[in-house]
Each structure stands twice: as structure tokens, then as C-alpha cells.
Enzyme design. Structure first.
Site: not given
Ligand code: TYD
Length: 131
Positions: A48
Site C-alpha cells: 500500500h
Molecule cells: P495492515 O494494513 O494489513 O498491515 P500491513 O502494514 O501489513 O499492510 O494492517 C493489519 C490490520 O491492523 C488491519 O486490520 C488494520 C489494522 N491496523 C490498525 O488497526 N491500526 C494500525 O495502526 C495499523 C497499521 C493497522
């Protein structure tokens, strides 16, 4: 803008300590800290970009590859030292690969979690940076 950061370790014969201060070591007000750990073998994460968020990333333990793509050029930085971080300020696609089992990837962020700040589709990211 992608900038590699070198943190100053305050080591002595007991070991090391690093202090990160806002506006000295981290060029934004930190509104959120999260960390990625216990990553399973062969898992990649990220995929992302953010529209506004600024982040500093570093591996407090272990290591991983950080692939960064600004829509024109790609680079991969191995994060594997608590003394080295990366500042991402701008709309940059990021992926994390090749985590060691002991990797603790620390992320300091300029804002609270906001799903509307994410670009999770690569084509949408390219449209965003070329618009
Ligand atoms: P995700 O965005 O999938 O992680 P990556 O960085 O690998 O793309 O995040 C995993 C899960 O955690 C998703 O359900 C969103 C949640 N999340 C939060 O609630 N707060 C945060 O600060 C972050 C980074 C993720």
C-alpha cells in the site's frame, strides 16, 4: 521523499541505547507507534501507499527488506539494524519481504490509523502519483 536515517547509539560497556526525539531524530510529531512482529515464514506485508502519512521505520530486532516505489523508481532497503531507519514522506508504495523470525519492525507515524489515507490498489496508487 525517502531518506535513510542514522540514529546515534549511546553505548557503554553495558550495551546500547537509542533515543529518538521529535523534531531532532524524527521530523514530525509522532501520533502513533506500531510494530510488526512474529511474522510467519514467507509472508510479505504492506502492499500500500499513504496519501498524507509520514513514517519512520526501523528494525528493532532481526530484519526485513523494505521495497519502496514512488511510481517511477523502485529501491529495496534491508532494514536490519536498530541504528538505521528510513523516513517515508510522500506517496510511496511499500512492501515488506524476507522477514527474519525475530524481526520486530517498528513504525513511527505522523497520524492515527485512518483507512481513508491508504491506497491499497497499485493502479490507484499510480493514478494518484501521476495525476
Ligand atoms: P495492515 O494494513 O494489513 O498491515 P500491513 O502494514 O501489513 O499492510 O494492517 C493489519 C490490520 O491492523 C488491519 O486490520 C488494520 C489494522 N491496523 C490498525 O488497526 N491500526 C494500525 O495502526 C495499523 C497499521 C493497522
Amino acid at each position: 521523499m525517502i531518506k535513510q536515517l542514522k540514529f546515534t547509539p549511546r553505548g557503554d560497556d553495558r550495551g546500547s541505547l537509542i533515543a529518538l526525539e521529535v523534531n531532532k531524530d524524527v521530523p514530525f510529531d509522532i501520533r502513533r507507534i506500531y510494530y510488526i512482529y512474529g511474522t510467519k515464514p514467507d509472508v510479505s506485508r504492506g502492499f500500500h501507499a499513504h496519501k498524507d502519512l509520514k513514517q519512520v521505520l526501523f528494525a528493532a530486532s532481526g530484519g526485513c527488506d523494505l521495497l519502496l516505489d514512488d511510481g517511477k523508481t523502485q529501491q529495496t532497503i534491508r532494514l536490519e539494524s536498530p541504528e538505521h531507519g528510513v523516513l517515508i514522506d510522500g506517496v510511496v508504495w511499500r512492501e515488506m519481504h524476507n522477514f527474519t523470525p525475530d524481526c520486530v519492525l517498528m513504525v513511527l507515524a505522523s497520524a492515527e490509523y485512518d483507512e481513508s489515507d491508504y491506497l491499497r490498489d497499485y493502479d490507484e496508487f499510480i493514478n494518484w502519483v501521476t495525476k
